[in-house]
Design a protein around this motif. Structure first.
Motif, PDB file in Angstrom:
ATOM      1  N   GLU A 216     -11.025  41.052  30.443  1.00 58.00           N
ATOM      2  CA  GLU A 216     -10.349  41.914  31.592  1.00 58.00           C
ATOM      3  C   GLU A 216     -10.285  40.384  32.811  1.00 58.00           C
TER       4      GLU A 216
ATOM      5  N   VAL B 120      -0.401  50.953  29.408  1.00 57.72           N
ATOM      6  CA  VAL B 120      -1.358  51.849  29.804  1.00 57.72           C
ATOM      7  C   VAL B 120      -2.104  52.990  28.503  1.00 57.72           C
ATOM      8  N   LYS B 121      -0.424  52.977  27.584  1.00 55.72           N
ATOM      9  CA  LYS B 121      -1.293  54.383  26.507  1.00 55.72           C
ATOM     10  C   LYS B 121      -1.796  53.359  25.234  1.00 55.72           C
TER      11      LYS B 121
ATOM     12  N   ARG C 190      -5.714  52.085  26.705  1.00 53.19           N
ATOM     13  CA  ARG C 190      -6.414  52.997  28.198  1.00 53.19           C
ATOM     14  C   ARG C 190      -7.880  53.082  27.505  1.00 53.19           C
TER      15      ARG C 190
ATOM     16  N   TYR D 136      -9.402  48.543  29.521  1.00 55.15           N
ATOM     17  CA  TYR D 136      -8.642  47.601  30.103  1.00 55.15           C
ATOM     18  C   TYR D 136      -8.570  48.896  31.231  1.00 55.15           C
ATOM     19  N   SER D 137      -9.042  48.237  32.811  1.00 50.20           N
ATOM     20  CA  SER D 137      -8.753  49.187  33.948  1.00 50.20           C
ATOM     21  C   SER D 137      -7.510  49.498  33.154  1.00 50.20           C
ATOM     22  N   GLU D 138      -6.948  50.508  34.517  1.00 50.45           N
ATOM     23  CA  GLU D 138      -5.489  51.571  34.167  1.00 50.45           C
ATOM     24  C   GLU D 138      -5.441  50.264  35.483  1.00 50.45           C
ATOM     25  N   GLN D 139      -5.151  50.169  36.482  1.00 47.43           N
ATOM     26  CA  GLN D 139      -3.954  48.988  37.045  1.00 47.43           C
ATOM     27  C   GLN D 139      -3.596  47.639  36.506  1.00 47.43           C
TER      28      GLN D 139
ATOM     29  N   LEU E  62      -3.455  46.876  33.815  1.00 47.20           N
ATOM     30  CA  LEU E  62      -2.215  48.163  32.499  1.00 47.20           C
ATOM     31  C   LEU E  62      -1.630  48.103  32.909  1.00 47.20           C
ATOM     32  N   GLU E  63      -1.222  48.927  34.245  1.00 49.35           N
ATOM     33  CA  GLU E  63       0.365  49.026  35.009  1.00 49.35           C
ATOM     34  C   GLU E  63       0.528  47.751  35.204  1.00 49.35           C
TER      35      GLU E  63
ATOM     36  N   ASP F  23       2.922  46.551  32.472  1.00 55.70           N
ATOM     37  CA  ASP F  23       3.711  47.365  32.393  1.00 55.70           C
ATOM     38  C   ASP F  23       5.121  46.685  32.879  1.00 55.70           C
TER      39      ASP F  23
ATOM     40  N   ALA G 145     -13.332  48.377  35.799  1.00 60.77           N
ATOM     41  CA  ALA G 145     -12.711  48.541  34.388  1.00 60.77           C
ATOM     42  C   ALA G 145     -14.005  48.390  33.274  1.00 60.77           C
TER      43      ALA G 145
END
Length: 320
Positions: free
Chosen positions: A133, A250-251, A254, A257-260, A262-263, A266, A293
């Protein structure tokens, strides 16, 4: 006239003050060569030669353009020349440097600095599933510094993809090949037939081209980051408009990697242009956020290249 293969200029050919050494690539819009400048330094030369409009056979120097394609060919040549003029005025460490541009052999040439390294696509192919990441954040934040300079000059790239992001040997990314950027923003002149890279171009590049803007390049950046994780481009945006089957970052990743991050990916890949980041700086701020992460195991090469990049990440964003 159907698309055809154009013959490149042969090794040893003297093109103005440059000597052609070999062909590097052949695309639908141009031919790219490795050449030598008068001081014996290597350079890259891009030749305007759309294979849907012109044909050059083996042993010939000038392309033959049928009468019905003369207007489109001349218009494209003018845009290519103006593109070279615009890019030559840009001087940024994360943009390919245009050294010269000139007319010859019935077409136009753009001379660029030769860089040593490899493309991000090559790096992805070698490190599938093992790209950290921090590496992604560092590389794309620095590349985006160059893209900010492009947008500040009212230009669009429109062909950002891993094969057009070059990683110098020191790890510093360089944005290459503005072949699709044949228009300045707010230019009402008629367009040539667009050149697309499936999976990486925004939906408005297939339709509603009057809605093109910085957000269009940002979609391509998101698709390139997605490819770093998937080792393949996302579903084509024109297909997504009809039936969106793209699994969100994100899906899909998950826990890896960090949610942030991935968001953020997207966010860039929203089909609605207004739902994406509207500026490069907005995206850079998201990528510069410090988060914890669980990243994939780094490859030795990725670890080496990361080095000082991650340490200087925030400084680079504010300095640009």
């Amino acid at each position: 006239m159907p698309a055809q293969a154009n013959c490149p200029l042969p090794p040893g050919f003297q093109l103005e003050q440059y000597r052609i050494e070999q062909q590097l690539s052949l695309g639908g819009f141009s031919i790219v060569y490795l050449a030598t400048a008068p001081d014996e330094t290597p350079v890259v030369i891009k030749e305007y030669l759309p294979n849907s409009l012109a044909l050059r056979k083996e042993g010939e120097t000038e392309p033959k353009v049928p009468d019905e394609h003369q207007a489109a060919f001349r218009y494209g040549m003018k845009c290519f020349f103006e593109e070279g003029r615009a890019l030559a005025s840009l001087n940024h460490p994360n943009l390919v440097r245009v050294l010269n541009f000139f007319r010859a052999n019935g077409t136009v040439y753009m001379v660029m600095a030769f860089e040593r390294g490899r493309t991000l696509q090559d790096f992805i192919n070698k490190n599938k599933g093992e790209i950290r990441e921090k590496f992604i954040r560092a590389i794309f934040t620095r590349m985006l510094n160059g893209l900010r300079e492009v947008h500040a000059n009212k230009l669009l790239h429109l062909d950002i993809k891993p094969s057009n992001i070059y990683l110098r040997n020191d790890g510093n990314p360089v944005l290459l090949d503005f072949g699709a950027a044949r228009q300045t923003l707010f230019n009402d002149a008629p367009m040539l037939k667009p050149m697309y890279t499936p999976g990486y171009c925004a939906p408005e590049q297939f339709r509603d081209r009057e809605h093109l803007g910085p957000w269009s390049d940002i979609y391509s950046v998101g698709a390139s980051m997605y490819a770093c994780l998937a080792a393949a481009p996302p579903q084509r945006s024109d297909e997504r408009v009809k039936k969106d089957q793209l699994e969100s970052a994100v899906k899909r990743w998950r826990g890896h990697y960090s949610e942030q991050l991935l968001e953020t990916i997207d966010w860039c890949l929203k089909l609605d242009p207004l739902a994406r980041p509207q500026s490069v700086y907005q995206l850079q701020k998201a990528l510069a956020r410090r988060v914890r992460a669980r990243a994939a195991k780094p490859s030795p090469l990725g670890q080496k290249w990361l080095g000082s990049l991650s340490e200087k990440l925030r400084a680079l964003v504010s300095r640009s």
